[in-house]
Design a protein around this motif. Structure first.
Motif, mmCIF file in Angstrom:
data_model
loop_
_atom_site.group_PDB
_atom_site.id
_atom_site.type_symbol
_atom_site.label_atom_id
_atom_site.label_comp_id
_atom_site.label_asym_id
_atom_site.label_seq_id
_atom_site.Cartn_x
_atom_site.Cartn_y
_atom_site.Cartn_z
ATOM 1 N N SER A 1 -0.348 27.215 11.569
ATOM 2 C CA SER A 1 0.378 27.375 12.829
ATOM 3 C C SER A 1 0.009 28.666 13.560
ATOM 4 C CB SER A 1 1.892 27.311 12.590
ATOM 5 O OG SER A 1 2.304 28.327 11.688
ATOM 6 N N ARG B 1 -0.075 22.666 18.372
ATOM 7 C CA ARG B 1 0.664 21.401 18.468
ATOM 8 C C ARG B 1 1.263 21.032 17.126
ATOM 9 N NH1 ARG B 1 -1.149 16.557 16.395
ATOM 10 N NH2 ARG B 1 -3.368 16.255 16.032
ATOM 11 N N LYS B 2 2.269 20.174 17.182
ATOM 12 C CA LYS B 2 2.918 19.681 15.967
ATOM 13 C C LYS B 2 2.205 18.418 15.500
ATOM 14 C CE LYS B 2 6.269 22.703 16.057
ATOM 15 N NZ LYS B 2 6.241 23.817 15.147
ATOM 16 N N GLU C 1 1.768 14.578 14.594
ATOM 17 C CA GLU C 1 2.252 13.406 15.316
ATOM 18 C C GLU C 1 2.816 12.345 14.389
ATOM 19 O OE1 GLU C 1 -1.237 12.344 17.546
ATOM 20 O OE2 GLU C 1 -0.927 13.969 18.986
ATOM 21 N N ASN D 1 5.161 10.780 11.197
ATOM 22 C CA ASN D 1 6.445 11.021 10.540
ATOM 23 C C ASN D 1 6.509 10.368 9.157
ATOM 24 O OD1 ASN D 1 6.709 8.337 11.192
ATOM 25 N ND2 ASN D 1 8.297 8.653 12.736
ATOM 26 N N TYR E 1 4.020 23.869 8.065
ATOM 27 C CA TYR E 1 3.447 24.770 9.064
ATOM 28 C C TYR E 1 3.347 26.148 8.425
ATOM 29 C CZ TYR E 1 4.404 20.960 12.253
ATOM 30 O OH TYR E 1 4.420 19.726 12.856
ATOM 31 N N GLN F 1 10.315 25.830 3.539
ATOM 32 C CA GLN F 1 10.287 24.677 4.467
ATOM 33 C C GLN F 1 10.754 23.411 3.778
ATOM 34 O OE1 GLN F 1 6.785 24.328 6.992
ATOM 35 N NE2 GLN F 1 6.214 26.399 6.407
#
Length: 180
Positions: A95, A100-101, A103, A105, A111, A180
């Motif tokens: 990161s 960008r994150k 895409e 799921n 990150y 996380q």
């Protein structure tokens, strides 16, 4: 047990090196491994990636299409390899450099602010090892003792002075990912 990894970034970020670290550590742990580099003629600045396979059984082919874990050190690597994470797998994103994150799921995403972590531990060139630590926090395949020995072996005597800084970066990356 069989785990497949892809490490991707641009030349000079140390993706091939941390792939070697992981392969060596797992080999020291008695696993069968393969390490397959892929890089363009540009070397530094061009794309560089490697695949690593760790298995209890002999590895028949070093090719990895769908990986259990993908490490993306820069945006082009994320764009190219996000689709190559197996459903339920792990995607580790730097990161610090990627804006960008993820895409998807259907995967676990980590990150890792690898460049910041490396700076904070006093090892500014250790972002690759910090992100390796983040990977090991979420996909543990080898213990710290074997990883330390692997890093020492791969660095060699000429670069042995970098071992303590790399171990700090590895642990800081693990600690960060564990949150996380």
């Amino acid at each position: 047990m069989k785990k497949e990894f892809i490490f991707a970034g641009f030349g000079g970020q140390g993706m091939l090196l941390i792939g070697k670290f992981l392969a060596m550590a797992c080999m020291l742990d008695g696993k069968h491994v393969s390490w397959l580099p892929s890089y363009g003629p540009e070397m530094r600045g061009g794309t560089a990636n490697c695949s690593v396979i760790v298995s209890d059984d002999p590895v028949a082919s070093p090719l990895v299409d769908m990986a259990d874990v993908v490490v993306a050190m820069n945006r082009p690597s994320l764009d190219k390899f996000e689709a190559h994470v197996k459903p339920g797998g792990v995607l580790v994103i730097n990161s610090s450099l990627i804006d960008r994150k993820a895409e998807r799921n259907d995967i676990q995403v980590v990150y890792c602010d690898a460049n910041r972590i490396a700076e904070e531990v006093g090892n500014p060139k250790g972002a690759n090892v910090a992100i390796l630590g983040a990977l090991l926090a979420k996909a543990p395949v080898v213990d710290d003792e074997k990883m330390s020995e692997a890093i020492r072996i791969e660095l060699g005597e000429r670069k042995a002075k970098f071992l303590p800084g790399n171990m700090k970066a590895l642990q800081a990356g693990k600690d960060d990912a564990a949150k996380q």
